[in-house]
Write a protein that holds these residues in place. Structure first.
Motif, PDB file in Angstrom:
ATOM      1  N   GLY B  24      33.447  31.716  38.074  1.00  0.00           N
ATOM      2  CA  GLY B  24      32.725  32.698  37.270  1.00  0.00           C
ATOM      3  C   GLY B  24      32.124  32.038  36.033  1.00  0.00           C
ATOM      4  O   GLY B  24      31.985  30.812  35.970  1.00  0.00           O
ATOM      5  N   ASP B  43      32.070  38.794  36.175  1.00  0.00           N
ATOM      6  CA  ASP B  43      33.306  39.018  36.925  1.00  0.00           C
ATOM      7  C   ASP B  43      33.182  40.103  37.988  1.00  0.00           C
ATOM      8  O   ASP B  43      34.130  40.356  38.727  1.00  0.00           O
ATOM      9  N   ALA B  45      30.666  39.833  40.089  1.00  0.00           N
ATOM     10  CA  ALA B  45      30.002  39.059  41.147  1.00  0.00           C
ATOM     11  C   ALA B  45      28.937  39.883  41.860  1.00  0.00           C
ATOM     12  O   ALA B  45      28.815  39.846  43.090  1.00  0.00           O
ATOM     13  N   GLU B  54      36.014  40.442  43.223  1.00  0.00           N
ATOM     14  CA  GLU B  54      37.007  39.459  43.670  1.00  0.00           C
ATOM     15  C   GLU B  54      36.827  39.166  45.163  1.00  0.00           C
ATOM     16  O   GLU B  54      36.869  38.006  45.590  1.00  0.00           O
ATOM     17  N   LEU B  57      33.879  36.882  45.600  1.00  0.00           N
ATOM     18  CA  LEU B  57      34.191  35.483  45.276  1.00  0.00           C
ATOM     19  C   LEU B  57      34.811  34.777  46.478  1.00  0.00           C
ATOM     20  O   LEU B  57      34.425  33.661  46.842  1.00  0.00           O
ATOM     21  N   VAL B 136      42.073  33.554  46.076  1.00  0.00           N
ATOM     22  CA  VAL B 136      41.130  34.007  45.049  1.00  0.00           C
ATOM     23  C   VAL B 136      41.851  34.757  43.937  1.00  0.00           C
ATOM     24  O   VAL B 136      42.919  35.338  44.160  1.00  0.00           O
ATOM     25  N   ASN B 138      40.541  37.076  40.116  1.00  0.00           N
ATOM     26  CA  ASN B 138      39.443  37.496  39.250  1.00  0.00           C
ATOM     27  C   ASN B 138      40.061  37.969  37.944  1.00  0.00           C
ATOM     28  O   ASN B 138      40.935  38.838  37.941  1.00  0.00           O
ATOM     29  N   THR B 165      38.718  33.300  37.194  1.00  0.00           N
ATOM     30  CA  THR B 165      37.811  33.972  38.115  1.00  0.00           C
ATOM     31  C   THR B 165      37.306  32.888  39.057  1.00  0.00           C
ATOM     32  O   THR B 165      36.343  32.167  38.747  1.00  0.00           O
TER      33      THR B 165
END
Lengths: 335, 335
Positions: B24, B43, B45, B54, B57, B136, B138, B165
């Motif tokens: 991020g 954040d 995305a 999230e 990502l 992952v 976030n 992130t």
């Protein structure tokens, strides 16, 4: 071992050495009473919160294994477990007490079958000699985490399920005879767009159908190879949809071959709506009821199909539909 | 393969065929900027919620793998993933899109290393030819799930961490050369009684120390066998405690051998308190930064030690201390 697509075929005879099932008050009043090893009188299991009660249920299922199968110092090589609590805390807190190397798994209500499939793989691969794998759910902690505190008395539709207050554990090792883990089919995540968290049977049935079809095609076997195909917690509505989906795919089968743990665990008079559910449902019914039947020689071969709805309250509130997964494990009694 | 205690020693050369790291805004401003494949500007995305961000990502990290290593139809045999969201929804929603058989894993911020260890085991055992494993986190979805929505502007102590992130993914297969997964040590759950969820470094350091000691004793190797021992997210406070614990156990080592992904990911001027954390921290730093260094031949052998605090907001509020686990994976460049 071999794998064909998403199915693992075990050749080194990973076996279930012992199994336990622990339940709560409602499970004690159900038809499978005789197949449980222990019942707690209430959903707190003697603890001060429902969540700690859930940990206590899982702990009891694990502790009782060692009274059924003696092991030096009660030491297993690995502990694999998963549950429905946020961050699978019930499993992790039991892992803390067991002091065994720990692998947390998550497949919602199919977690027990993911744990069993991976345990069999580890035994097969020579990564371990003795593994404890288990799963748990508690009606009251699930209600307040996923839905509402039961004290609110929120009314429910007939499509909803009743989370079982139950835990099941098995000890997996290697042996030429006994209850062998024959093969396992790891499921794909299937989402046909069902978005009602009070109808998880409909959300999970397509995943169950997909995994069952894959299992039979990848094993090149027909449905009569098993005494029963046992789904985790599809309930009345989900099971009916499973039959529809399998029929439409051209599979010919006798409905009597299919049993559902969520339907078996309670009497119809027990007000469980579509049926029982939760990680502890398939764990206690397969590791208690069906393992007992296999050990006594009453049935020889089953396919246990854990079914998990991979939602969270947040994902539902954000408008997501419900992805689901089903993991199948084939068990055979070898004499 | 062989196993010695809690350590798996792989002999069939499971290798990392490709790796990706996605970050991020804050990660883009950090010192490892060049090691990431892609950055999202915020954040969310590009999505309408942090939680969907999230998922995006993780999806991006997985999608990018296929641009680095071509595979027919982008089809992998299995997908193993885990994250910090309740019911690991980020992983499950990506699994839905990938349409690969899916095994959900959970070890909090050590989930990436659990996924990698199990993937290597599956390749070793012949249970798969090609596996995608990823993790992952976030910052914003973790903040509001575990602590407070960031809009509240709650002040934090220096002992707390900053959830990264970030996402990281690797493709695991089999090859005689490349970045080989040499061995893996599955950790025990250790809890020395730290109960402050704003000091997770102290909670996780004892688990890291335990797994590191086990790894070296079970491999019968010394610390100089590796270029670096890389912990996931102990941060300043946790790393200092790790050094104390290792010294007290009699281990002799040069502190320069130890690096921490949470410390590497950000500049000290970036206000990250004790350091970065979250499932995406070790995943992005090991699968981006360190994998790059190994592929370029700058380093040959590392031990990546994921560290996970197995708490939930509920367990902390109910007075539980914080159990922790560390899973170690040894990677070696073979030419």
């Amino acid at each position: 071992m071999k794998h064909n697509g998403q199915t693992w075929i075990f050749e080194a005879h990973p076996v279930i050495l012992a199994g336990t099932a622990v339940g709560g008050k409602k499970e004690k009043e159900g038809p499978l009473r005789a197949d449980f090893d222990y019942f707690f009188a209430d959903d707190r299991a003697g603890c001060d919160t429902f969540e700690k009660g859930e940990t206590a249920l899982l702990q009891k299922a694990c502790d009782l294994i060692f009274s059924k199968h003696e092991i030096a110092d009660n030491k297993v090589d690995f502990f694999l477990a998963g549950d429905l609590m946020n961050q699978i805390t019930s499993s992790s807190f039991v892992a803390r007490k067991l002091a065994a190397p720990y692998l947390g798994v998550f497949a919602a209500c199919a977690s027990a079958m993911e744990g069993l499939a991976l345990s069999a793989l580890m035994i097969e691969a020579g990564a371990a000699e003795l593994i404890l794998t288990a799963s748990v759910s508690n009606n009251k902690s699930a209600e307040r985490q996923f839905r509402y505190p039961t004290e609110y008395g929120v009314q429910k539709p007939d499509s909803c399920h009743t989370t079982a207050t139950a835990a099941g554990a098995v000890l997996v090792g290697k042996n030429d005879k006994g209850i062998t883990v024959d093969s396992a089919t790891v499921g794909k995540v299937i989402d046909l767009g069902v978005s009602d968290p009070l109808d998880m049977g409909s959300a999970m049935a397509p995943a169950a159908a997909d995994t069952i079809k894959k299992h039979f095609s990848e094993r090149n076997m027909d449905i009569d190879s098993y005494d029963y195909i046992i789904t985790g917690d599809l309930g009345n509505i989900g099971q009916a949809l499973l039959f529809d989906l399998l029929s439409k795919s051209g599979m010919i089968f006798n409905k009597c071959k299919f049993l559902d743990c969520g339907k078996l665990l309670y009497n119809t008079s027990q007000n469980v709506f579509s049926g029982g559910s939760g990680c502890g449902c398939i764990a206690s019914v397969v590791y208690g009821h069906f393992l007992g039947k296999m050990q006594r020689g009453e049935i020889k071969k089953i396919l246990a199909v854990g079914t998990g709805a991979l939602l969270s309250p947040v994902s539902s509130k954000q408008g997501e539909s419900i992805p689901a997964v089903a993991h199948a494990v084939a068990l055979e009694r070898r004499c």
